[in-house]
Design a protein around this motif. Structure first.
Motif, PDB file in Angstrom:
ATOM      1  N   UNK A  78     -21.813   2.389  -7.846  1.00 25.35           N
ATOM      2  CA  UNK A  78     -22.475   2.741  -9.100  1.00 25.35           C
ATOM      3  C   UNK A  78     -23.949   3.017  -8.860  1.00 25.35           C
ATOM      4  N   UNK A  79     -24.439   3.948  -9.643  1.00 28.79           N
ATOM      5  CA  UNK A  79     -25.858   4.275  -9.574  1.00 28.79           C
ATOM      6  C   UNK A  79     -26.659   3.151 -10.197  1.00 28.79           C
ATOM      7  N   UNK A  80     -27.748   2.770  -9.566  1.00 31.02           N
ATOM      8  CA  UNK A  80     -28.390   1.541 -10.015  1.00 31.02           C
ATOM      9  C   UNK A  80     -29.842   1.704 -10.421  1.00 31.02           C
ATOM     10  N   UNK A  81     -30.228   2.867 -10.904  1.00 32.16           N
ATOM     11  CA  UNK A  81     -31.660   2.954 -11.180  1.00 32.16           C
ATOM     12  C   UNK A  81     -32.074   2.940 -12.631  1.00 32.16           C
ATOM     13  N   UNK A  82     -31.162   2.667 -13.522  1.00 30.85           N
ATOM     14  CA  UNK A  82     -31.653   2.550 -14.890  1.00 30.85           C
ATOM     15  C   UNK A  82     -30.605   2.851 -15.941  1.00 30.85           C
ATOM     16  N   UNK A  83     -31.001   2.619 -17.171  1.00 30.11           N
ATOM     17  CA  UNK A  83     -30.109   2.794 -18.308  1.00 30.11           C
ATOM     18  C   UNK A  83     -30.450   4.080 -19.029  1.00 30.11           C
ATOM     19  N   UNK A  84     -29.443   4.816 -19.400  1.00 31.21           N
ATOM     20  CA  UNK A  84     -29.663   5.987 -20.251  1.00 31.21           C
ATOM     21  C   UNK A  84     -28.701   5.892 -21.425  1.00 31.21           C
ATOM     22  N   UNK A  85     -29.234   6.019 -22.617  1.00 30.58           N
ATOM     23  CA  UNK A  85     -28.398   6.019 -23.806  1.00 30.58           C
ATOM     24  C   UNK A  85     -27.494   7.257 -23.789  1.00 30.58           C
ATOM     25  N   UNK A  86     -26.193   7.089 -24.017  1.00 32.73           N
ATOM     26  CA  UNK A  86     -25.302   8.262 -24.045  1.00 32.73           C
ATOM     27  C   UNK A  86     -25.780   9.352 -25.009  1.00 32.73           C
ATOM     28  N   UNK A 124     -28.512  11.305 -23.273  1.00 36.90           N
ATOM     29  CA  UNK A 124     -27.998  12.182 -22.219  1.00 36.90           C
ATOM     30  C   UNK A 124     -27.267  13.375 -22.821  1.00 36.90           C
ATOM     31  N   UNK A 184     -35.006   8.052 -18.239  1.00 39.15           N
ATOM     32  CA  UNK A 184     -35.004   6.735 -17.598  1.00 39.15           C
ATOM     33  C   UNK A 184     -36.215   5.889 -17.958  1.00 39.15           C
ATOM     34  N   UNK A 232     -35.072  15.206 -17.468  1.00 42.43           N
ATOM     35  CA  UNK A 232     -34.074  14.321 -16.864  1.00 42.43           C
ATOM     36  C   UNK A 232     -34.673  12.942 -16.575  1.00 42.43           C
ATOM     37  N   UNK A 233     -35.825  12.929 -15.910  1.00 45.14           N
ATOM     38  CA  UNK A 233     -36.432  11.639 -15.534  1.00 45.14           C
ATOM     39  C   UNK A 233     -36.949  10.873 -16.753  1.00 45.14           C
TER      40      UNK A 233
END
Lengths: 147, 147, 147
Positions: B2-10, B13, B89, B85-86
């Motif tokens: 799993x990617x582990x660099x942060x949360x993004x609200x669906x 996105x 995050x 994109x960034x």
């Protein structure tokens, strides 16, 4: 922490990353080709760059041909990078997605071949069109998926 | 894995992906517009492209106008793709993020309208400025978040 | 939902995001520099933009110098954005990855300095080369990792 916006098949991400890196390298090669043409034609773009016997000019046909191909890459490959990335989150079939990524890489390479190395209008146009409509197809899929 | 660099609200996105794909399609349309202008003005950029009655030229005002709008897209939309994109995050509010994504898409479309279809300096400048400063705002938020 | 294509160290993502946003801001500054040059030289690219005492021209050396630097950014920084992003998924060491991200940002800023502010061919060429080969190195690592 985990990213929470969707599933991507590892095989799809692998194909995207591999072919995106190939395309990025292909784009970098355009700078080398421009430099080689500038050196061999002794045509430069800044006064401080001019080598003995050289001149500043913006109309050398060989230099400008490489620059047009390079700009065409920027117009097509750079939007494809984000479109291909987001397309992975639309749950495409592994077969379709991996082959579309291969297809775009192949036709963008052949576009440069038929623009710069062996200029053939018909094949260059076909290469451009396949890349263009494949990118458009992916973008439409993203729009419909995230509507 | 799993990617582990942060949360993004669906929802964030979803808005990013949808509007980024719309903007990519908008950029692709610029190539079509350039081709239409080249065909109607019979002005081409490579000797091997020239159709009967046509010529190679780089100073047709209508063709060059579309090309300037296209380059402006590359200067503004392509950096926005990574900035937007960034920005996801940086834990933005869903309301702010989704509306900024919509705003950038809207003003970049109106920029092209007021540059190519109905040239109006004032509205084109306003469209550009809103997109520019929205992208700058997001980039500053990223810088502060990941300092 | 979780993204399932690989691990990224938070410290690596932090460095990538921070320096990518810095580079995006640096690119945005190029538009400001172009506008300042256009205003001070009274040279514009669209008839409807021309201010009193100004003219439409595409050969002002100062304006065109900024535009060449801006295009060089598009040729180099925009592919770097995706290459740097994908490079994070090749399990690079935190030390190497974070310092490569810093390096690319530093040399792309110095490239603009030595192209536009204090034109020095040698230092501009060195800045370009370091950014170019660092991006190429990352792209080759991606190709090998996802082969």
């Amino acid at each position: 922490m985990s990213l929470v916006f969707g599933q991507v098949e590892p095989a799809v991400f692998q194909a995207y990353a591999f072919w995106a890196a190939v395309l990025a390298l292909k784009m970098l090669v355009m700078s080398i080709l421009t430099g080689l043409q500038r050196g061999s034609k002794k045509v430069f773009s800044n006064p401080e760059d001019v080598k003995p016997g050289g001149t500043v000019a913006y109309n050398d046909p060989d230099v400008e041909r490489v620059r047009r191909a390079h700009r065409n890459d920027m117009e097509n490959i750079l939007p494809y990078f984000i479109v291909g990335f987001l397309y992975m989150f639309t749950s495409p079939s592994v077969f379709v997605a991996t082959n579309l990524f291969r297809l775009v890489a192949a036709v963008r390479i052949s576009h440069t071949v038929f623009h710069v190395l062996v200029p053939v209008h018909k094949f260059r146009g076909l290469s451009w069109a396949v890349g263009f409509f494949t990118t458009a197809f992916m973008a439409v899929r993203i729009v419909l998926h995230f509507l």
